[in-house]
Design a protein around this motif. Structure first.
Motif, short mmCIF file in Angstrom:
data_model
loop_
_atom_site.label_atom_id
_atom_site.label_comp_id
_atom_site.label_asym_id
_atom_site.label_seq_id
_atom_site.Cartn_x
_atom_site.Cartn_y
_atom_site.Cartn_z
N SER A 268 -3.85 0.97 -2.27
CA SER A 268 -3.50 2.28 -1.72
C SER A 268 -4.77 3.11 -1.56
O SER A 268 -5.55 3.22 -2.50
CB SER A 268 -2.53 3.00 -2.66
N PHE B 63 -2.35 4.97 5.19
CA PHE B 63 -1.82 3.83 4.43
C PHE B 63 -2.43 2.56 4.99
O PHE B 63 -2.98 2.54 6.11
CB PHE B 63 -0.29 3.77 4.51
N SER C 278 0.84 -1.19 0.00
CA SER C 278 0.00 0.00 0.00
C SER C 278 0.88 1.25 0.00
O SER C 278 1.87 1.33 0.73
CB SER C 278 -0.89 -0.01 1.24
#
Lengths: 237, 434
Positions: free
Chosen positions: B203, B173, B162
């Motif tokens: 993400s 995150f 991520s």
């Protein structure tokens, strides 16, 4: 079977030196960064026709039957059918020149080319391909079934029929989100079990024949799913 | 004076969200994948190649003519955008397979060591480190049909980490420990965490105070960025048998109140950002959509894995506008700049396509792809399936993936800046192409 192999081996032993290129040849194809081991067995059958098989440890190739095998002078050429890809990428082909105990040539697969070199190491041990059989008349006709893979249902249609030459043929269609006609190159009915295979798709169905159904498993590459084939007029599962 | 202070404070508050057009994953906080200015419409040269010690999955970002990215060799790199010379290098204790985000003079990046690092952009010095509950890849019994079916296998296709997004003074995150984290950008102090049901390596996208992300638990979430409270969740497909067609690996793009995201259930979804209600979906017949869509001018651009198709669809309706057959699977995401779409391909090429027609304008092929290790590719650049899937053995997909990615595969999403495309390769290089 064992007798046949011994007979072939004996015949090949005699032929190995008398009739090149008979014998077992071992070496490698120089695929970039990953040499491909090759064990090539070549022999002549009772009629004098050339037969052969190829094994490649590590590449999951054992006793692949040689197709279009030609020996002319000091050259030999053959392919290995669908084992390393169906058209347009296959078949993988080999062509080489041989001497008394060395063979060197080129392997081609999917447009790639690599040299290979083999050494004669002994007598041939040709793997004879399994022969398809005929099937009972009661199995002829259409069978259907369904299975689920990856969260999606697939409809299977199998058409079985005997053909001249005491072998059966199979039509094998899988319909998911796409329709796939799976080419079958081997079928047998033995001891109450039906088995058919597609080397091109690395797919095998094997099932026990019961009243009105063939209950078995479908293996395709790493996937294995249960599959029951029934007549289309009945409910398939 | 009072008004001046307020203006200064407002500008400062807005900086992290808006001063970052090329400084975080997919170009901006909403992850549109659109870059300002134009990239090369014709291929001229490889301007430079910067070698690292392992594959470069991380996508580059840029600030003040310095390119920042990670490598699976465990390092974060700062490299001069013009000359490709190293400015600094900073080690972590795991592969840096995510993309850095930059806000002010801080760089934030995740590592497979399970930490989020805050580094000084000038010299790589560590400002703080936030340790999660531990990084891990997605895993499941009998994954992808591997046998024995009761054995738990990790997913060799779970490659990306991520990438952080920075907004309103917080760094957001996600992690393989199933959490979405909000951490103070200045101190690294945990503000809140939100637990999903499984690994989150997508993400988070940020828009209008809401974070959008999906998990391998089959759900896509919208979470309030201030409180960490769930606003809604959307259920993607399930695959209880082999866990192949499940999970959100793609990162979402949010544009004009609509969330666009790919899914391993083979759909590209358009969801209402306010409610999570499905507006439309585009099905890809069992082929994963791992790419994160780019959205521009009313069009959504994405690509698929096994079917190797490049698509442009209408953002309002999901109807197909462009369909092009590529040569190999695509996991990396398209980047759009000046009418050109830059699409990396797993066969070790970067393709530049015309935004309107989808036609290939040019392509760059890595030397590793040309060497064609293991004959992983056919002579014309497609994956050579019989040479990849050699074994019927249950866990054979792991070496298969290694062979697939041995050809300089491009998993990194391109950055387009100053007429140059920057992209990483599995051959260990970051390339600058103009």
């Amino acid at each position: 079977m064992r007798t046949l192999l011994i007979a072939l081996a004996a015949a090949s032993a005699a032929a190995a030196f008398a009739a090149p290129p008979a014998g077992r040849w071992i070496g490698e194809a120089q695929i970039p960064y990953n040499d491909m081991p090759l064990v090539l067995d070549l022999a002549q059958d009772a009629s004098g026709a050339w037969i052969g098989s190829l094994t490649s440890p590590g590449f999951e190739i054992k006793g692949a039957a040689l197709g279009n095998l030609k020996v002319a002078g000091d050259t030999v050429s053959f392919d290995i059918g669908n084992v390393l890809g169906a058209p347009p990428d296959g078949p993988a082909t080999f062509s080489a020149k041989f001497g008394k105990d060395r063979m060197a040539g080129e392997m081609r697969q999917a447009g790639n080319k690599a040299p290979f070199e083999l050494k004669l190491t002994g007598t041939a041990q040709v793997d004879l391909p399994p022969k398809s059989t005929a099937i009972g008349r009661e199995l002829e006709g259409r069978w259907v079934g369904t299975y689920e893979l990856g969260g999606y249902p697939r409809q299977v249609t199998v058409d079985l029929a005997n053909q001249p030459g005491s072998t059966a043929k199979v039509g094998f269609v899988v319909v998911g989100k796409m329709t796939t006609n799976v080419p079958v190159d081997f079928i047998s009915e033995k001891d109450g079990t039906l088995r058919f295979e597609s080397s091109a798709y690395r797919t095998v169905f094997e099932g026990v024949i019961g009243p009105g159904q063939i209950k078995g498993t479908l293996v395709s590459g790493p996937f294995e799913v249960p599959l029951i084939l029934r007549r289309p007029t009945e409910k398939a599962s | 004076m009072k008004n001046t202070k307020i203006v200064v404070l407002l500008v400062a508050a807005l900086l992290p969200a808006f001063a970052a057009a090329q400084s975080m994953f997919r170009g901006d906080a909403a992850h549109t994948g659109v870059y300002q200015g134009a990239g090369p419409r014709e291929f001229h040269r490889v301007k430079w190649a910067f070698p690292t010690g392992a594959r470069v999955v991380s996508s580059p970002v840029m600030k003040d003519k310095v390119v920042y990215f990670g490598s699976d060799d465990g390092n974060v790199y700062a490299v001069g955008a013009d000359d490709g010379r190293q400015v600094w290098m900073r080690s972590t204790r795991g592969a840096v397979s995510g993309t850095p985000a930059i806000a002010g003079e801080s760089l934030y990046v995740t590592s497979f060591d399970g930490s989020l690092y805050a580094l000084n952009t000038r010299n790589g010095a560590m400002r703080w480190k936030f340790v999660t509950e531990g990084e891990r890849r997605f895993e499941a019994k009998g994954l992808h049909g591997m046998t024995p079916k009761d054995q738990t296998f990790f997913d060799p296709f779970d490659i990306f980490l991520s990438s952080p997004v920075v907004a309103d003074g917080l760094v957001y995150f996600a992690s393989g420990d199933s959490h979405l984290y909000a951490v103070d950008a200045a101190s690294g102090e945990l503000k809140w965490k939100f637990k999903a049901g499984d690994v989150v390596h997508a993400s988070p996208a940020y828009a209008d105070g809401v974070l959008y992300f999906g998990s391998w638990d089959s759900y896509f979430y919208a979470v309030d960025a201030r409180t960490g409270q769930e606003k809604w969740r959307f259920h993607g497909g399930e695959d209880p048998l082999i866990h192949n067609q499940v999970g959100f690996q793609s990162s979402a793009a949010v544009v004009d109140g609509v969330v666009y995201v790919g899914c391993r259930d083979s759909n590209l979804y358009a969801l209402d950002a306010a409610t999570g209600k499905e507006k439309w979906k585009f099905n890809n017949n069992g082929s994963w959509v791992i790419t994160s869509p780019a959205v521009t001018k009313g069009k959504v651009i994405f690509a698929t894995s096994d079917s190797s198709l490049y698509y442009v669809v209408d953002a309002q309706t999901g109807k197909q506008v462009v369909k092009q057959q590529a040569k190999a699977y695509m996991f990396a995401s398209p980047a759009v700049a000046g009418g050109v779409v830059y699409q990396p391909v797993l066969n070790g090429t970067l393709e530049a396509r015309d935004l309107e027609t989808g036609e290939v304008l040019w392509s760059f092929r890595t030397e590793a792809s040309k060497r064609n290790k293991y004959w992983a590719l056919t002579a014309d650049g497609r994956f050579n399936i019989p040479m990849l899937f050699r074994s019927q053995a249950g866990d054979s997909q792991i070496p298969t993936v290694e062979r697939e990615l041995s050809v300089g595969s491009m998993l990194s999403t391109p950055l387009v800046a100053n007429g140059t495309v920057y992209v990483g390769s599995n051959d260990g290089n970051l390339y600058a192409i103009d």
